[in-house]
Write a protein that holds these residues in place. Sequence first.
Motif, PDB file in Angstrom:
ATOM      1  N   SER A 338       0.824  -1.205   0.000  1.00  0.00           N
ATOM      2  CA  SER A 338       0.000   0.000   0.000  1.00  0.00           C
ATOM      3  C   SER A 338       0.861   1.258   0.000  1.00  0.00           C
ATOM      4  O   SER A 338       1.982   1.261   0.493  1.00  0.00           O
ATOM      5  N   TYR A 339       0.324   2.291  -0.595  1.00  0.00           N
ATOM      6  CA  TYR A 339       0.955   3.611  -0.649  1.00  0.00           C
ATOM      7  C   TYR A 339       2.358   3.542  -1.262  1.00  0.00           C
ATOM      8  O   TYR A 339       3.348   3.952  -0.678  1.00  0.00           O
ATOM      9  N   ALA A 343       1.166   1.203 -10.856  1.00  0.00           N
ATOM     10  CA  ALA A 343       0.154   1.603 -11.842  1.00  0.00           C
ATOM     11  C   ALA A 343      -0.333   0.407 -12.651  1.00  0.00           C
ATOM     12  O   ALA A 343      -1.343   0.502 -13.345  1.00  0.00           O
ATOM     13  N   ASN A 363      -2.409   3.337  -4.261  1.00  0.00           N
ATOM     14  CA  ASN A 363      -1.525   3.293  -5.426  1.00  0.00           C
ATOM     15  C   ASN A 363      -2.162   4.047  -6.602  1.00  0.00           C
ATOM     16  O   ASN A 363      -3.017   4.897  -6.397  1.00  0.00           O
ATOM     17  N   LEU A 364      -1.754   3.706  -7.821  1.00  0.00           N
ATOM     18  CA  LEU A 364      -2.224   4.432  -9.013  1.00  0.00           C
ATOM     19  C   LEU A 364      -2.986   3.507  -9.955  1.00  0.00           C
ATOM     20  O   LEU A 364      -3.011   3.714 -11.159  1.00  0.00           O
ATOM     21  N   LEU A 365      -3.629   2.485  -9.396  1.00  0.00           N
ATOM     22  CA  LEU A 365      -4.244   1.429 -10.201  1.00  0.00           C
ATOM     23  C   LEU A 365      -5.577   1.866 -10.811  1.00  0.00           C
ATOM     24  O   LEU A 365      -6.436   2.405 -10.117  1.00  0.00           O
ATOM     25  N   GLU A 366      -5.740   1.579 -12.110  1.00  0.00           N
ATOM     26  CA  GLU A 366      -7.004   1.795 -12.811  1.00  0.00           C
ATOM     27  C   GLU A 366      -7.629   0.464 -13.226  1.00  0.00           C
ATOM     28  O   GLU A 366      -8.837   0.340 -13.299  1.00  0.00           O
ATOM     29  N   LEU A 382      -8.052  -2.506  -2.056  1.00  0.00           N
ATOM     30  CA  LEU A 382      -7.774  -1.692  -3.248  1.00  0.00           C
ATOM     31  C   LEU A 382      -8.240  -0.254  -3.039  1.00  0.00           C
ATOM     32  O   LEU A 382      -8.418   0.491  -4.008  1.00  0.00           O
ATOM     33  N   SER A 384      -8.457   3.759  -2.248  1.00  0.00           N
ATOM     34  CA  SER A 384      -7.653   4.936  -2.610  1.00  0.00           C
ATOM     35  C   SER A 384      -6.785   4.694  -3.840  1.00  0.00           C
ATOM     36  O   SER A 384      -5.595   5.019  -3.865  1.00  0.00           O
ATOM     37  N   ASN A 385      -7.383   4.100  -4.873  1.00  0.00           N
ATOM     38  CA  ASN A 385      -6.729   3.975  -6.172  1.00  0.00           C
ATOM     39  C   ASN A 385      -7.508   4.794  -7.205  1.00  0.00           C
ATOM     40  O   ASN A 385      -8.206   5.736  -6.834  1.00  0.00           O
ATOM     41  N   LYS A 386      -7.414   4.429  -8.483  1.00  0.00           N
ATOM     42  CA  LYS A 386      -8.071   5.205  -9.546  1.00  0.00           C
ATOM     43  C   LYS A 386      -9.042   4.350 -10.351  1.00  0.00           C
ATOM     44  O   LYS A 386      -9.267   4.606 -11.533  1.00  0.00           O
ATOM     45  N   ASN A 410     -12.307   5.106  -4.268  1.00  0.00           N
ATOM     46  CA  ASN A 410     -12.017   5.005  -5.694  1.00  0.00           C
ATOM     47  C   ASN A 410     -13.111   5.772  -6.438  1.00  0.00           C
ATOM     48  O   ASN A 410     -14.212   5.949  -5.896  1.00  0.00           O
TER      49      ASN A 410
END
Length: 510
Positions: A338-339, A343, A363-366, A382, A384-386, A410
Amino acid sequence: MEAVGAGEEGEEPPKEARILGSELVESYTVYIIQVSVGSHQWTVKHRYSDFHDLHEKLVSEKKIDKNLLPPKKIIGKNSKSLVEKREKELEVYLQTLLVKFPVAAPKLLSHFLHFHLYEINGNTAALAEELFHRGEQLLMAGEVFSLRPLQLYAITQQLCQGKPTCANGDAKTDLGHILDFTCRLKYLKVTGTEGPFGTSNIQEHLLPFDLSIFKSLHQIEINHCGANLIKGLTSSKHTLTTMSVRFSATSMKEILVPEASEFDQWEPEGALSSFPVTAVIPTWKTLTTLDMSHNRISQIDDSVKLIPKIEFLELSHNDVSLVENLQHLYNLIHLDLSYNKLASLEGVHTKLGNIKTLNLAGNLLERLCGLNKLYSLVNLDLSSNKIDQIDEIRNIGSLPCLEKVVLSNNPLSIIPDYRTKVLAQFGDRASEVCLDNISTTEKELDTVEVLKAIQKAKEVKYKLNNSDKKISEDSRLTAASSKSNCSSLTVHPSSSSLPRPVSSSQGNHK
């Protein structure tokens, strides 16, 4: 590395005590003392009565000159002229004492000038005396024992000096009490400070120290130290089961294989190598838990080959951008990334075969396409991702063991009916899944069943439409084929075989 604050090897660093000034506290004057030992400095505050008490005891115990301390003044004791005069006299008094005791100050003086907190000999003497009285009790209780980097630095420096282990003649302060204790200690915590320690200029994360004096460690926690300055940690490879190194490292290699920088090629003990190696490194045979969170680690490097027994790996709050090399950890069941800066999760299933708990929050996961084959996964965070598409949940919807999923914070979490739409992706397992740490309700399950029915109807309609379309296309193809076959069976005689038409003149001719 040259020891910070030490003099030449084998020499005592110079000691000084200066009165920087004074301040009035309520009805009495407090004198501000700056103590210097080599490059280390700190401040101590004392009123005149403290000096007087110290002096009385030193006269009694160490037989120093009773006239060395300036006398008491009752009238005008806080007047500016008297205070300034006394500052100079007290400075001379302290400096005279330091000259009289150049190696190890008496305990009274050591505590008065805070040598027990900041200076090598005073520091080790205080620790040795504590362990003389409480060491056995602490070892028997099996408690975690805390040391400062400065204390470990002081022990390391004193061992390097090659001098008697009892500098002040008091058997209770012999360094041997420390060495006996550290040899048997199982649980150690080393915590430094982010800035200067206490009232000093000492930056503990810049102090080198050696941990090879610890022979039986099962657990160690290190915070706010310089990982590249720590020596001897690998001497505990055969005993450590749990290790935590936080706010200290820039790479995993600094801790797991500090000797790697000395070799061009290295391999862990027992590995089959297809190329020549310059070193074979012993593994951490008993280490099952490693916490290297809150560091500045940018890569999961190949040093993880040396921790094959790891079950719990914490790497949160770092700068990791790629999941790699974890295929070497066959026993890994808990991973916290985490953090970080992840991506993509492409191919993650090939690195995390038996994982049960996976934290990828912050993280920066979409997309989640790399998670669809983690068949052992039970807990997944999961948050606080994208992630903004409900369809991405299908990648984890068919995982047979998944029980807890966190998707809060998210973009998709603000979609209307978010919970039921997500739960619907788990099909018949929707009732078994806890979403965002909230148990699924019967009402939600009813809605999920409706959504599933609608989805199933859509799928049936889609299949029927496709079937009708296919039948229609097949019919057209069959008709076209039949027409083509009929055309091929019709005979068209050539012009030479056709009967000649009878002309009218010929027809009337007899």
